[in-house]
Design an enzyme around this catalytic site. Structure first.
Site, mmCIF file in Angstrom:
data_model
loop_
_atom_site.group_PDB
_atom_site.id
_atom_site.type_symbol
_atom_site.label_atom_id
_atom_site.label_comp_id
_atom_site.label_asym_id
_atom_site.label_seq_id
_atom_site.Cartn_x
_atom_site.Cartn_y
_atom_site.Cartn_z
ATOM 1 N N ASP A 72 -22.809 48.197 -32.476
ATOM 2 C CA ASP A 72 -22.139 47.669 -33.664
ATOM 3 C C ASP A 72 -21.387 48.886 -34.233
ATOM 4 O OD1 ASP A 72 -22.301 45.022 -35.466
ATOM 5 O OD2 ASP A 72 -22.299 46.680 -36.855
ATOM 6 N N LYS B 264 -30.989 42.326 -35.561
ATOM 7 C CA LYS B 264 -30.039 43.393 -35.881
ATOM 8 C C LYS B 264 -30.823 44.642 -36.231
ATOM 9 C CE LYS B 264 -25.545 43.780 -36.288
ATOM 10 N NZ LYS B 264 -24.471 42.955 -35.713
HETATM 11 N N1 GLU Z 1 -22.716 43.796 -32.963
HETATM 12 C C1 GLU Z 1 -22.080 42.679 -32.347
HETATM 13 C C2 GLU Z 1 -22.126 41.486 -33.268
HETATM 14 O O1 GLU Z 1 -22.031 41.636 -34.466
HETATM 15 C C3 GLU Z 1 -22.568 42.424 -30.935
HETATM 16 C C4 GLU Z 1 -24.035 42.224 -30.772
HETATM 17 C C5 GLU Z 1 -24.490 42.156 -29.304
HETATM 18 O O2 GLU Z 1 -23.672 42.297 -28.414
HETATM 19 O O3 GLU Z 1 -25.693 41.947 -29.118
HETATM 20 O O4 GLU Z 1 -22.203 40.353 -32.869
#
Ligand code: GLU
Length: 447
Positions: free
Chosen positions: A168, A128
């Protein structure tokens, strides 16, 4: 050592080591106790000190992001990427641009992402990243310059087989476009380095909708299992980003009525059901506040504050805004108002006390790492399409998403029944997500 004692020791260690990382400590504290029954049956994980290792990110990167605003002033923000776990695939997870972003928030999100990604059944590790940059009120050129500066550093740390960021909160198609352009300029055209790309350059059909649709599919399969459906259900939704918008869309498609949505100032209550065309226009095209909604829809009401303070009978709640939006009192209100299912489109929107209230009141609870896994799952499908240099149809992607969410629901249900208590999907999600990653770590020599 006993499993219970072992997990307490890990928790205590982290509390001493990182006392200020409250969100990360919360994510770990929600996770650890639920896997005790599983560890009791599998002492080999304790012998390998898997938990002690898994709570430490493989790598954390922090960097400065200087950028120039429209007035010519030089601004600076902090940029981050937490590469948490690569046991089952390249690091995968979104980028969040929001003033609240710090290491604690990103470690909580990265930790959740490990198990969420594992639950999808697809080969993706957990990561992340993001920045404390606030996109609100910024012009397009400002967003572009910020994204270019952010990617100038991030490009050194990512790649299709290493780490694949996506969106996100605060990062959507526009930001991914600018980030991708800068990566291309610095390295080469490599479609698989980011997901959530616009459709014109290697994005996947259905990715924008995937998190919201996926959360509703999770609930659909749960309801079907209980001999029920979305037909005529009254649904409370928070948020008005792409998770909330497409959750509302799918609820309406399946015969339910989604009556609320919210932003950081207040919420809309539209008892006839949210007007999706209007909501999309305000949020996706005009990028305006929700106060605009009631100006154009006279039957709807706007209130300041949290949507979870609304006193109205409802059947299902889909928190799709942000972490810790539902506390104990709000959870008690939901239970008292007849809500039978809470499924999280956001990451960790319920506090630990709120989750306790759900369990005490028989409210079925789909935790974020299970219910919102559809977004990252379709990101992994986007990676597959990029590798194949092919685009699948919307129906193909949506069909796979529905199957993945069904599988996640059944895995949570069956794992809970085997190791914990029936219908404790949080325990099921944690145990199933963990087992796959832990086995891979051991097989790889705990690296
Ligand atoms: N931000 C999204 C999550 O919390 C998607 C992450 C992604 O697609 O890599 O899962």
């Amino acid at each position: 050592m006993q499993a219970k004692q072992y997990v307490e020791q890990i928790q205590q260690y982290l509390e001493e080591k990182d006392p200020n990382q409250s969100e990360f400590l919360q994510a770990v504290e929600e996770f650890l106790p639920t896997i005790v029954p599983f560890l009791d049956e599998h002492p080999e994980y304790i012998e390998h000190n898997i938990l002690g290792i898994i709570v430490e990110p493989e790598r954390m990167i922090q960097f400065r992001v200087p950028w120039q605003d429209d007035k010519g002033n030089w601004q600076v923000n902090r940029g981050y990427r937490v590469q948490f776990n690569s046991a089952i695939g390249p690091y995968k997870g979104g980028l969040r641009f929001h003033p609240s972003v710090n290491m604690s928030i990103l470690k909580f999100l990265g930790f959740e992402q490990i198990f969420k990604n594992s639950l999808t059944g697809l080969p993706i590790g957990g990561g992340k990243g993001g920045s404390d940059f606030d996109p609100k009120g910024k012009s397009d050129p400002e967003i572009m310059r910020f994204c270019q500066s952010f990617m100038t550093e991030l490009s050194k740390h990512i790649g299709p087989n290493l780490d694949v960021p996506a969106g996100d909160i605060g990062v959507g198609g526009r930001e991914i476009g600018y980030l991708f352009g800068q990566y291309k300029r610095l390295r080469e055209y490599d479609a698989g380095v980011l997901t959530g790309k616009p459709l014109g350059f290697n994005g996947s059909l259905g990715r924008t909708e995937a998190t919201g649709y996926g959360a509703v599919y999770f609930v659909k399969h749960l309801l079907e299992d209980k001999g029920d459906s979305f037909q005529d259900k009254k649904v409370l939704v928070s948020g008005s980003g792409n998770v909330a918008i497409y959750a509302i869309e799918k609820v309406q498609e399946l015969g339910g009525t989604a009556v609320t949505c919210s932003d950081s100032n207040g919420y809309v209550y539209d008892k006839d059901g949210i007007d999706l065309d209007l909501l999309k226009d305000i949020k996706e095209v005009r990028r305006e506040r929700l106060t605009e909604y009631v100006k154009e829809r006279s039957n709807a009401e706007y209130f300041e504050g949290s949507v979870w303070d609304l006193e109205t009978a409802a059947d299902i709640a889909l928190p799709c805004a942000t972490q810790n939006e539902i506390d104990k009192a709000k959870a008690e209100r939901l239970a008292a108002n007849g809500v039978k299912v809470v499924a999280e489109g956001a990451n960790m929107p319920s506090t630990m006390d709120a989750v306790k209230v759900y369990h005490e009141n028989g409210v079925l609870y789909g935790p974020g790492k299970a219910a919102n896994a559809g977004g990252v799952a379709v990101s992994a499908l986007e990676m597959s399409q990029n590798s194949q240099r092919l685009s699948w149809t919307k129906e193909e992607v949506d069909g796979k998403l529905d199957d993945i969410m069904k599988n996640i629901y059944e895995t949570c249900r069956d794992t809970a029944a085997k190791y914990s208590e029936k219908d404790n999907y949080a325990a099921g999600a944690n145990i199933a997500g963990f087992a796959k990653v832990a086995d891979a770590m051991i097989a790889q020599g705990l690296v």
